[in-house]
Design a protein around this motif. Structure first.
Motif, mmCIF file in Angstrom:
data_model
loop_
_atom_site.group_PDB
_atom_site.id
_atom_site.type_symbol
_atom_site.label_atom_id
_atom_site.label_comp_id
_atom_site.label_asym_id
_atom_site.label_seq_id
_atom_site.Cartn_x
_atom_site.Cartn_y
_atom_site.Cartn_z
ATOM 1 N N LEU A 62 0.829 -1.198 0.000
ATOM 2 C CA LEU A 62 0.000 0.000 0.000
ATOM 3 C C LEU A 62 0.861 1.244 0.000
ATOM 4 O O LEU A 62 1.939 1.266 0.583
ATOM 5 C CB LEU A 62 -0.888 0.062 1.258
ATOM 6 C CG LEU A 62 -1.932 -1.016 1.444
ATOM 7 C CD1 LEU A 62 -2.608 -0.851 2.801
ATOM 8 C CD2 LEU A 62 -2.960 -0.972 0.329
ATOM 9 N N SER A 63 0.342 2.297 -0.606
ATOM 10 C CA SER A 63 0.922 3.633 -0.522
ATOM 11 C C SER A 63 -0.150 4.507 0.090
ATOM 12 O O SER A 63 -1.292 4.506 -0.366
ATOM 13 C CB SER A 63 1.286 4.133 -1.924
ATOM 14 O OG SER A 63 1.720 5.464 -1.871
ATOM 15 N N SER A 64 0.222 5.244 1.158
ATOM 16 C CA SER A 64 -0.794 6.067 1.806
ATOM 17 C C SER A 64 -0.218 7.398 2.251
ATOM 18 O O SER A 64 0.992 7.555 2.397
ATOM 19 C CB SER A 64 -1.390 5.341 3.021
ATOM 20 O OG SER A 64 -0.481 5.340 4.103
ATOM 21 N N GLY A 65 -1.121 8.332 2.454
ATOM 22 C CA GLY A 65 -0.765 9.586 3.095
ATOM 23 C C GLY A 65 -0.747 9.357 4.600
ATOM 24 O O GLY A 65 -1.160 8.309 5.083
ATOM 25 N N ILE A 100 -5.417 5.995 1.943
ATOM 26 C CA ILE A 100 -4.712 5.047 1.073
ATOM 27 C C ILE A 100 -4.808 5.523 -0.365
ATOM 28 O O ILE A 100 -5.899 5.717 -0.903
ATOM 29 C CB ILE A 100 -5.279 3.625 1.234
ATOM 30 C CG1 ILE A 100 -5.053 3.162 2.675
ATOM 31 C CG2 ILE A 100 -4.622 2.671 0.233
ATOM 32 C CD1 ILE A 100 -5.724 1.849 3.018
ATOM 33 N N LYS A 101 -3.636 5.719 -0.984
ATOM 34 C CA LYS A 101 -3.573 6.233 -2.353
ATOM 35 C C LYS A 101 -3.697 5.118 -3.388
ATOM 36 O O LYS A 101 -4.340 5.281 -4.416
ATOM 37 C CB LYS A 101 -2.254 6.976 -2.570
ATOM 38 C CG LYS A 101 -2.094 8.196 -1.690
ATOM 39 C CD LYS A 101 -0.730 8.811 -1.891
ATOM 40 C CE LYS A 101 -0.512 9.975 -0.933
ATOM 41 N NZ LYS A 101 0.846 10.511 -1.024
ATOM 42 N N GLU A 102 -3.023 4.002 -3.130
ATOM 43 C CA GLU A 102 -3.062 2.904 -4.095
ATOM 44 C C GLU A 102 -2.575 1.612 -3.459
ATOM 45 O O GLU A 102 -1.862 1.626 -2.461
ATOM 46 C CB GLU A 102 -2.208 3.212 -5.323
ATOM 47 C CG GLU A 102 -0.712 3.232 -5.041
ATOM 48 C CD GLU A 102 0.138 3.399 -6.281
ATOM 49 O OE1 GLU A 102 -0.279 2.946 -7.360
ATOM 50 O OE2 GLU A 102 1.216 3.970 -6.166
ATOM 51 N N ALA A 103 -2.968 0.517 -4.075
ATOM 52 C CA ALA A 103 -2.429 -0.796 -3.751
ATOM 53 C C ALA A 103 -1.509 -1.185 -4.911
ATOM 54 O O ALA A 103 -1.749 -0.811 -6.062
ATOM 55 C CB ALA A 103 -3.549 -1.809 -3.590
ATOM 56 N N TYR A 104 -0.461 -1.912 -4.604
ATOM 57 C CA TYR A 104 0.476 -2.339 -5.645
ATOM 58 C C TYR A 104 1.000 -3.730 -5.313
ATOM 59 O O TYR A 104 0.718 -4.276 -4.242
ATOM 60 C CB TYR A 104 1.631 -1.335 -5.802
ATOM 61 C CG TYR A 104 2.416 -1.111 -4.529
ATOM 62 C CD1 TYR A 104 3.488 -1.923 -4.197
ATOM 63 C CD2 TYR A 104 2.081 -0.077 -3.661
ATOM 64 C CE1 TYR A 104 4.194 -1.721 -3.024
ATOM 65 C CE2 TYR A 104 2.786 0.138 -2.492
ATOM 66 C CZ TYR A 104 3.841 -0.690 -2.179
ATOM 67 O OH TYR A 104 4.535 -0.496 -1.019
#
Length: 128
Positions: free
Chosen positions: A86-89, A102-106
């Motif tokens: 995950l990418s998150s603020g 949460i900005k995106e899952a990868y």
């Protein structure tokens, strides 16, 4: 066959004006391999037919997708492992954080030992 590369100049990130620029290698991709191509190659090492192999690869894609979106790690022995990430603020407090941060899952892929060993034997060719 060698991995072809070219050189690219990059500035220092976060430095006003770019700072001291340095030169780095960048891989030149040498084409793509499709599922059809993989199926034909695998057929040479298997008793299965090309359509059977293609079907297994497509089914594997579907199963991997299903498990990744459910937070599972997929370990495929010598091929390697696939992990969801995950990418998150950031939030000021733990209580303030929710899924909207949460900005995106990868997907993270970690190659197995045989693949890592194979890449250690790679040769390189500079291309202008």
């Amino acid at each position: 066959m060698a991995i072809r590369y070219t050189m690219t100049e990059k500035a220092e990130p976060g430095v006003l004006g770019g700072g001291t620029k340095k030169w780095y290698a960048r891989v030149i991709m040498d084409g793509e391999i499709s599922i059809d191509d993989l199926s034909k190659q695998i057929e040479k090492f298997s008793a299965l037919s090309e359509p059977d192999i293609r079907g297994v690869i497509i089914a594997l894609e579907n199963v991997i997708q299903e498990y990744l979106v459910n937070g599972k790690v997929i370990r495929m022995d010598k091929l390697g492992s696939f992990y969801p990430g995950l990418s998150s603020g950031g939030a000021a407090t733990k209580e303030e954080f929710n899924s909207t941060f949460i900005k995106e899952a990868y997907v993270t892929y970690r190659p197995g030992q045989r693949i890592r060993d194979a890449l250690k034997t790679a040769t390189f060719k500079k291309t202008e």
